[in-house]
Write an enzyme that holds these catalytic residues in place. Structure first.
Site, PDB file in Angstrom:
ATOM      1  N   LYS A  39      57.802 -20.014  66.415  1.00 29.44           N
ATOM      2  CA  LYS A  39      56.587 -19.690  65.671  1.00 29.44           C
ATOM      3  C   LYS A  39      56.841 -19.936  64.185  1.00 29.44           C
ATOM      4  O   LYS A  39      57.848 -19.484  63.633  1.00 29.44           O
ATOM      5  CB  LYS A  39      56.194 -18.226  65.914  1.00 29.44           C
ATOM      6  CG  LYS A  39      54.829 -17.856  65.378  1.00 29.44           C
ATOM      7  CD  LYS A  39      54.423 -16.453  65.808  1.00 29.44           C
ATOM      8  CE  LYS A  39      53.026 -16.105  65.299  1.00 29.44           C
ATOM      9  NZ  LYS A  39      52.597 -14.756  65.719  1.00 29.44           N
ATOM     10  N   GLU A  85      46.495  -2.778  76.970  1.00 30.55           N
ATOM     11  CA  GLU A  85      45.688  -1.634  76.534  1.00 30.55           C
ATOM     12  C   GLU A  85      45.458  -0.623  77.649  1.00 30.55           C
ATOM     13  O   GLU A  85      45.472   0.592  77.406  1.00 30.55           O
ATOM     14  CB  GLU A  85      44.341  -2.129  75.991  1.00 30.55           C
ATOM     15  CG  GLU A  85      44.436  -2.932  74.698  1.00 30.55           C
ATOM     16  CD  GLU A  85      44.708  -4.408  74.929  1.00 30.55           C
ATOM     17  OE1 GLU A  85      44.826  -5.146  73.930  1.00 30.55           O
ATOM     18  OE2 GLU A  85      44.819  -4.825  76.102  1.00 30.55           O
ATOM     19  N   ARG A  97      38.855  -3.012  76.615  1.00 35.98           N
ATOM     20  CA  ARG A  97      39.607  -3.478  77.782  1.00 35.98           C
ATOM     21  C   ARG A  97      40.166  -2.317  78.604  1.00 35.98           C
ATOM     22  O   ARG A  97      40.633  -2.519  79.720  1.00 35.98           O
ATOM     23  CB  ARG A  97      40.746  -4.385  77.315  1.00 35.98           C
ATOM     24  CG  ARG A  97      40.261  -5.635  76.595  1.00 35.98           C
ATOM     25  CD  ARG A  97      41.366  -6.289  75.782  1.00 35.98           C
ATOM     26  NE  ARG A  97      42.401  -6.870  76.603  1.00 35.98           N
ATOM     27  CZ  ARG A  97      42.578  -8.174  76.799  1.00 35.98           C
ATOM     28  NH1 ARG A  97      41.756  -9.043  76.247  1.00 35.98           N
ATOM     29  NH2 ARG A  97      43.570  -8.622  77.529  1.00 35.98           N
TER      30      ARG A  97
END
Length: 642
Positions: free
Chosen positions: A288, A377, A405
Site C-alpha cells: 500500500k 460490524e 450493517r
C-alpha cells in the site's frame, strides 16, 4: 490547475487505447499512472495509498480483460483511482470527491466501467458472483467476472458467505486477493496470520513454480492424468503449508502468492486464468502506497492524507493563531481513556477503524481493554453484548453508516436483552467528501424505534463528554451517542464530568415569535441563525432536545403551549427522524401548531463539504433564517418582551 499526463497516459482514454500498446510499454504506463495519481491527489486531496498499491494490477486487468463486457468489481473502491483514470475520466479526475465532481468510489451512474456501486467493504465477491450466475443463465459463457478484494475486506463475514456460495457454483468467477496486510489501519486476526504464513512460506514459494510446470506437462497426457495432477497439486500445497489451503477447502482453485507489482507477470497470469473454468482465487502481494516512499513507510497516515507537497511529503495543515476546537473523534478517544481510568469495567471496541474513530488512543494506553475486531460490524456488536453480560461496559464505536450493517444484532443481541452497551456513532449526519455511502443519515430514525434504547446527540464537545459519562453509569441499558465528523466548537473542552438526566433537553435561549428545536451539532447553525434573526427583530426560542429517545415531554409541552409555529432542525433524514418524533408527540397530545421540518430529504445526497451539503439540503443557518422569516409572516418587534 492543469496536470500533464505522461507520454503514454495522455493517449489512453479507454482500455481500448491501453490494448494498443505492447507489453513492453506497460511498465512505463504504470509509472506514468502512479505519478499522475500523486500529482492530482497532492493538490486536490482524496484517498491515496490504496490506489498506488494496485497500479500494476489495474493496468494488467484492463489490458487483458475485455472491460466493460468483462465485469470488474472493486471492493470498497478506495483503490479505484487508476481504474477511473484509465476508463475515460482522466481529464475530470481533479474533481474527484469535490462538490458536483466525480465520486471518490466506483459508481454505476458515472461510468459503464463501474459495474457495481461500492463504498462499504466486503461486497465485491457477492456482487461479482451474482453477475457471473446471471451471465451463465443468459449463455454468456465467454464473459469474465472479477472481484478485487483486500485482505482487510476479506475479514468480514459477508466475504466468507460469498466464498462459501461461489465454491459450489460453476460460474466464471475470479477473486483477486490484494494482500498488503492493511485496511485503513493494520489488519488483525487469524486470517491475517494465515495469509502471512502463505506469503513467507519459503518451501511453498520455492517449489510453487516448479510444481506448476510439472503438473502442466502431466495434465497434457489425458483426462486421468489431469485428475491425478490436481490431487498431487492439492497434496503438495497442503503439505508445504502444513494444513490444507483455506480457499481450496471452499472449492476455489488457488493461485499464488504472486508479486502484485510485476505487471508483465500479472498480464500472463490473468490471461491464463481466463481459460480456467469455475471459481478461482489469485493471491497478489502488494505494498500500500507503492512508489511514494513516505506512504509505504506510514500507510495509515497516507491512506487519505489531505493536501501535501509531493516533493517534500509535507502534509499541509491550516494553522490558526486562535485556540482551535478539537475533532469530536479526538474528544471521544481521550474521554474514553479518562473514564476507563475511573471505571475498570469500561472496554473499547472498534471494527477496523481505530485511527479514524480515535479508539487507537485507548488501544495504546490500555491494550488489554481495547479491541480492533476487524471489518466485522455484526461481530463487534454481539461481542460487545457478550462483554456486557459479564458486567463490562463496552463502548462500541462504529461509523453511523457502518452500523447499518449490524442492525439485527443491535435489536436482537443488545436491546432485547437490555444490555448496557454504549454505541458511539461516529460520522453521524452529512459525512462530507465520501458521499452517500458514508453519510450517517439514518441513525436517529432507525435507533429511536427500538425498545429499551436511549438515543442522544451532543451539541458540542463538553456535551459529548457528559453523555459518555452518563452512559457508563451502572444499569443504563443500551445507549446511543451520535456525533459528526470533524471539529466541534469548544476549544476549552476538558471540563469536569456532569451527569445528564436521561431524556432531558435544555433551552438555549428564550423567544416569542416561534420555537426552533434542534438535536446535535447542527444546533450551532441554529445559534448563528438566531443571532441574525434577532438583529432583524425576530426572536425565536431555541431548544436543544439532546435526546430523540426518550423525548423531553415536559419541554415539548412548554413549546406547544407557547408557540403556534415550530421549526425542527436535524442533521439526519427527515423521514422518521427527530422532526417526525416531534410531530408524533404533537398529534398524540392534540396540539395544532404549524411545524416545518428541516433535515436530509428523502433522497441520497452526493459528496461535498459538510457546509455545502447542509445548504443543499436546506438546513444550514441561512435556510433556517429563511424559514423562520417565512413563518413569522413579517411580524417584527424592536425588542423581545421581558
Amino acid at each position: 490547475m492543469d496536470f500533464e499526463p505522461g507520454t503514454l497516459l495522455k493517449n489512453i482514454n479507454s482500455p481500448a487505447d491501453l490494448k494498443k500498446l505492447s507489453e513492453s510499454d506497460l511498465e512505463n504506463v504504470c509509472k506514468e499512472l502512479r505519478q499522475y495519481i500523486i500529482d492530482v491527489v497532492s493538490v486536490y486531496g482524496g484517498h491515496f495509498a490504496a490506489s498506488l498499491g494496485v497500479v500494476e494490477l489495474t493496468v494488467a486487468l484492463h489490458y487483458v480483460l475485455n472491460t466493460p463486457y468483462d465485469q470488474l468489481v472493486w471492493d470498497v473502491g478506495h483503490q479505484a483511482y487508476g481504474h477511473k483514470i484509465l476508463t475515460g475520466r482522466r481529464d475530470v479526475f481533479h474533481t474527484n470527491r469535490v462538490y458536483n465532481g466525480i465520486s471518490g468510489f466506483p459508481k454505476r451512474s458515472e461510468s459503464e466501467y463501474d459495474t457495481f456501486g461500492v463504498g462499504h467493504s466486503s461486497t465485491s465477491i457477492s456482487a461479482a458472483l451474482g453477475m457471473a450466475v446471471a451471465s451463465h443463465y443468459k449463455g454468456e459463457n465467454d464473459r469474465q467476472h472479477v472481484a478485487v478484494i483486500g485482505d482487510g475486506s476479506m475479514t468480514a463475514g459477508m466475504a466468507f458467505e460469498a466464498l462459501n456460495h461461489a465454491g459450489i457454483e460453476k460460474s466464471n468467477l475470479l477473486v483477486i486477493l490484494n494482500d498488503n496486510c492493511m485496511a485503513i489501519d493494520p489488519n488483525v486476526g487469524a486470517l491475517k496470520e494465515y495469509l502471512t504464513d502463505i506469503t513467507v512460506s519459503k518451501p511453498y514459494n520455492r517449489f510453487r513454480d516448479d510444481i506448476a510446470a510439472v503438473l502442466s506437462k502431466i495434465s497434457q497426457i489425458g483426462p486421468d492424468a489431469l485428475g491425478l495432477a490436481k490431487k498431487i497439486e492439492k497434496s503438495v500445497k497442503g503439505t508445504l503449508l502444513k494444513n490444507s489451503n483455506l480457499f481450496e477447502s471452499l472449492k476455489f482453485r488457488y493461485f499464488g502468492p504472486v508479486d502484485g507489482h510485476d505487471v508483465k507477470r500479472l498480464v500472463k497470469i490473468i490471461d491464463e486464468l481466463r481459460d480456467i473454468p469455475g471459481p478461482k482465487l489469485l493471491h497478489c502481494i502488494t505494498v500500500k502506497g507503492k512508489g511514494f516512499a513516505l506512504a509505504e513507510k506510514d500507510q495509515t497516515k497516507w491512506h487519505a492524507p489531505g493536501l501535501f507537497d509531493k516533493i517534500t511529503g509535507e502534509i499541509k495543515k491550516t494553522v490558526s493563531d486562535k485556540p482551535v476546537a478539537p475533532k469530536y473523534q479526538d474528544v471521544f478517544g481521550h474521554t474514553l481513556v479518562e473514564l476507563a481510568e475511573k471505571n475498570e469495567k469500561i472496554m473499547g471496541i472498534t471494527p477496523a477503524m481505530p485511527s479514524g474513530s480515535s479508539m487507537n488512543i485507548m488501544m495504546k494506553a490500555m491494550p488489554d481493554r481495547a479491541f480492533d475486531v476487524g471489518i466485522a460490524e455484526q461481530h463487534a456488536v454481539t461481542f460487545s453484548a457478550g462483554l456486557a453480560t459479564q458486567g463490562m461496559v463496552p463502548f462500541c464505536n462504529i461509523y453511523s453508516t457502518f452500523m447499518q450493517r449490524a442492525y439485527d444484532q443491535v435489536i436482537h443481541d443488545v436491546a432485547l436483552q437490555n444490555l448496557n452497551v454504549v454505541f458511539c456513532l461516529d460520522r453521524a449526519g452529512i459525512a462530507g467528501a465520501d458521499g452517500p455511502t458514508h453519510h450517517g443519515a439514518y441513525d436517529l430514525a432507525y435507533m429511536r424505534c427500538i425498545p429499551n434504547m436511549k438515543v442522544a446527540a451532543p451539541m458540542n464537545e463538553e456535551e459529548l463528554r457528559n453523555l459518555m459519562y452518563t452512559a457508563q453509569i451502572e444499569d443504563m441499558g443500551p445507549f446511543v451517542i451520535r456525533y459528526p465528523r470533524g471539529q466541534g466548537v469548544v476549544p476549552d473542552w476538558r471540563r469536569p464530568f456532569k451527569e445528564i438526566t436521561i431524556g432531558k433537553g435544555r433551552k438555549i435561549c428564550d423567544g416569542e415569535d416561534l420555537a426552533i428545536l434542534s438535536i446535535g451539532h447542527i444546533g450551532n447553525e441554529v445559534v448563528k441563525a438566531t443571532v441574525s434573526l434577532n438583529s432583524d427583530g425576530i426572536f425565536p426560542a431555541h431548544y436543544d432536545l439532546r435526546f430523540v429517545k426518550p423525548l423531553d415531554e415536559e419541554l415539548l409541552h412548554e413549546v406547544f403551549r407557547k408557540f403556534s409555529k415550530v421549526i425542527t432542525v436535524e442533521d439526519g433524514c427527515i423521514q422518521g427522524g427527530m422532526g417526525s418524533a416531534v410531530l408524533e408527540f404533537m398529534a398524540d397530545h392534540g396540539y395544532q401548531s404549524k411545524v416545518v421540518r428541516l433535515g436530509i430529504p428523502d433522497e441520497f445526497i452526493e459528496h461535498g463539504e459538510q457546509n455545502q451539503l447542509w445548504a443543499e439540503c436546506g438546513y444550514d443557518a441561512q435556510h433556517i433564517i429563511l424559514n423562520a422569516k417565512q413563518l413569522s409572516e413579517g411580524r417584527k418587534t424592536n425588542t423581545m418582551a421581558g
